[in-house]
Enzyme design. Structure first.
Site, PDB file in Angstrom:
ATOM      1  CG  HIS A 146      -1.995   1.009   1.221  1.00  0.00           C
ATOM      2  ND1 HIS A 146      -1.778   2.321   0.891  1.00  0.00           N
ATOM      3  CD2 HIS A 146      -3.308   0.910   1.486  1.00  0.00           C
ATOM      4  CE1 HIS A 146      -2.920   2.984   0.971  1.00  0.00           C
ATOM      5  NE2 HIS A 146      -3.868   2.142   1.323  1.00  0.00           N
ATOM      6  CB  CYS A 147       3.688   2.166   1.923  1.00  0.00           C
ATOM      7  SG  CYS A 147       2.604   1.966   3.343  1.00  0.00           S
ATOM      8  CB  ILE A 148       7.122   1.367  -1.734  1.00  0.00           C
ATOM      9  CG1 ILE A 148       7.516   0.900  -0.329  1.00  0.00           C
ATOM     10  CG2 ILE A 148       8.330   1.917  -2.473  1.00  0.00           C
ATOM     11  CD1 ILE A 148       8.096   1.944   0.569  1.00  0.00           C
ATOM     12  CG  ASP A 186       2.540   6.209   0.904  1.00  0.00           C
ATOM     13  OD1 ASP A 186       1.380   5.940   0.529  1.00  0.00           O
ATOM     14  OD2 ASP A 186       3.022   5.785   1.965  1.00  0.00           O
TER      15      ASP A 186
END
Ligand SMILES: NC(=O)c1ccc[n+]([C@@H]2O[C@H](COP(=O)([O-])OP(=O)(O)OC[C@H]3O[C@@H](n4cnc5c(N)ncnc54)[C@H](O)[C@@H]3O)[C@@H](O)[C@H]2O)c1
Length: 401
Positions: A256-258, A261
């Site tokens: 979900h992040c790298i 974001d």
């Protein structure tokens, strides 16, 4: 205190379990299946123990709900909902907006509202606060703060208790209350001067990783063309005791992040008239790795994989979790299918995904390792097909980076 946590996923459930050691927590989620499972003591998140969940429920310190009215008398509300990209890969705050609606419409007394969802600088001040005020039916004076989440699902050495936590309130009073809340279950709190600093720091942490992963992915292509081992070269560079941090190549980034974001940061930059060249390029390099990997495999297999039976081994985005969000496996599967291969995948943790079931580990002509879970030993992987390409660098004696 009565604490409501909006969103019971990786972040929200994890924080619920820690917070319910000292507070009475209501876990609100719009997904009824998740709510029902949690109330039966069944955790859907690695690292959240079903036995601990059951204990918290028995002590009446935790319960899950899908009824928005259950948040009404909260003293603290934590937002932990997804902040994905839309289909055209732009920041998508619709879950945050829905959470603000739930909070605004249902709170009947003034509360401290803390955002843990990752988003661009200014989200708390210019998006969350005005929306909650807009939806609020009551003349209430809420306080607002941010404390970006740093949880790394499945990680044993760092957790909510020992990972330093950034925070900032919109007012000094909100900062003080936020510190009091988190210090009841977190050892190391770091106050910053504004919510925007905390929001930007979170985005930069993940952008730093994305850019460095892209750099090593580009470097892996260079070392291959040079005929030297990228892993040996990285180990050599890593003997320098300062000024170097080792990242390893892969078929792309997932989770979900790298992959997500940095696009929030790039969008902010571009709105401010600053070209986010590094961030955009890093994203492109990481997303192009699937094509690179498949090209390498095609070259090794006589110039075509058309009609060949290809099995993708490990489709979760990282080892020992069942999370497939933004997994690089999806791009690799698409690319293999575009080249005419007959593609299956194997992952005993994921089991079902995109309407398909995990296939057997062996029996294909080509195995492509995307994620090496612990149960997938090198011996099992090597025996799975006559040709194996390992994108993880963790299986010796086969093709790979
Ligand atoms: N997963 C991580 O490792 C991680 C780490 C740091 C930060 N974050 C950030 O934390 C936020 C949450 O991520 P996550 O991984 O927990 O997501 P998730 O998908 O695991 O969980 C989100 C939950 O929110 C629920 N939900 C959606 N809309 C809702 C609504 N309107 N009201 C109530 N519940 C709703 C979903 O049903 C789901 O259960 C994101 O902003 C993410 O970027 C995630």
């Amino acid at each position: 205190m009565k604490v409501s946590i909006i969103g019971q996923g990786y972040v929200g459930l994890t924080i619920s379990i820690f917070a319910s050691s000292v507070h009475d927590v209501v876990g609100f989620d719009t997904n009824q299946t998740i709510v029902d499972d949690l109330n039966r003591g069944v955790s859907h998140i690695e690292g959240v123990d079903g036995a601990l969940l059951t204990q918290r429920i028995a002590e009446k310190h935790f319960r899950a709900t899908s009824d928005p009215k259950d948040v009404s008398d909260s003293e603290i509300v934590v937002i932990a909902v997804p902040t994905p990209l839309s289909k055209d890969r732009k920041p998508d705050l619709r879950f945050v907006e829905a959470a603000c609606q739930t909070i605004g419409r249902n709170l009947t007394k003034s509360a401290l509202i803390i955002n843990e969802s990752t988003s661009f600088p200014g989200t708390l001040r210019n998006f969350i606060k005005p929306l909650i005020e807009k939806y609020s039916d009551h003349a209430l004076d809420h306080s607002y703060a941010i404390s970006p989440e740093r949880v790394d699902p499945g990680r044993q050495d760092f957790n909510q208790k020992n990972t330093p936590r950034l925070y900032a309130g919109l007012t000094p009073e909100a900062s003080k209350r936020t510190r009091a809340f988190y210090s009841s279950f977190c050892d190391n709190l770091v106050e910053v001067s504004s919510p925007e600093v905390a929001e930007a720091a979170k985005l930069f942490e993940n952008t730093f990783r994305q850019v460095n992963i892209a750099l090593v992915n580009e470097f892996a292509q260079i070392t291959h063309a040079l005929g030297i081992s990228v892993h040996e070269t990285l180990e050599a560079a890593n003997t320098k005791p300062y000024g170097f941090m080792k990242f390893t190549p892969s078929a792309g980034v997932g989770g979900h992040c790298i992959p997500v974001d940095p696009t929030y940061l790039a969008t902010t930059a571009e709105e401010l008239g600053i070209p986010a060249t590094f961030i955009r390029h890093a994203n492109d390099v990481n997303r192009s790795m699937a094509k690179y990997v498949v090209q390498r495999i095609i070259k090794d297999n006589g110039g075509s994989i058309k009609g060949k039976k290809v099995n993708i081994v490990g489709v979760a985005y990282k080892p020992n979790v069942a999370d497939v969000r933004e997994t690089a496996a999806e791009l690799v599967i698409d690319e293999c299918r575009a080249k005419g291969a007959n593609v299956t995948w194997h992952d005993e943790l994921v089991k079902e995904w995109n309407g398909e079931k995990s296939s057997s580990l062996s029996g294909a002509e080509i195995s492509i390792v995307i994620t090496k879970h612990d149960y997938l030993t090198s011996e099992l992987i090597k025996a799975s097909a006559p040709y194996v390409f390992d994108s993880t660098g963790r299986v010796q004696g086969v093709k790979g980076f």
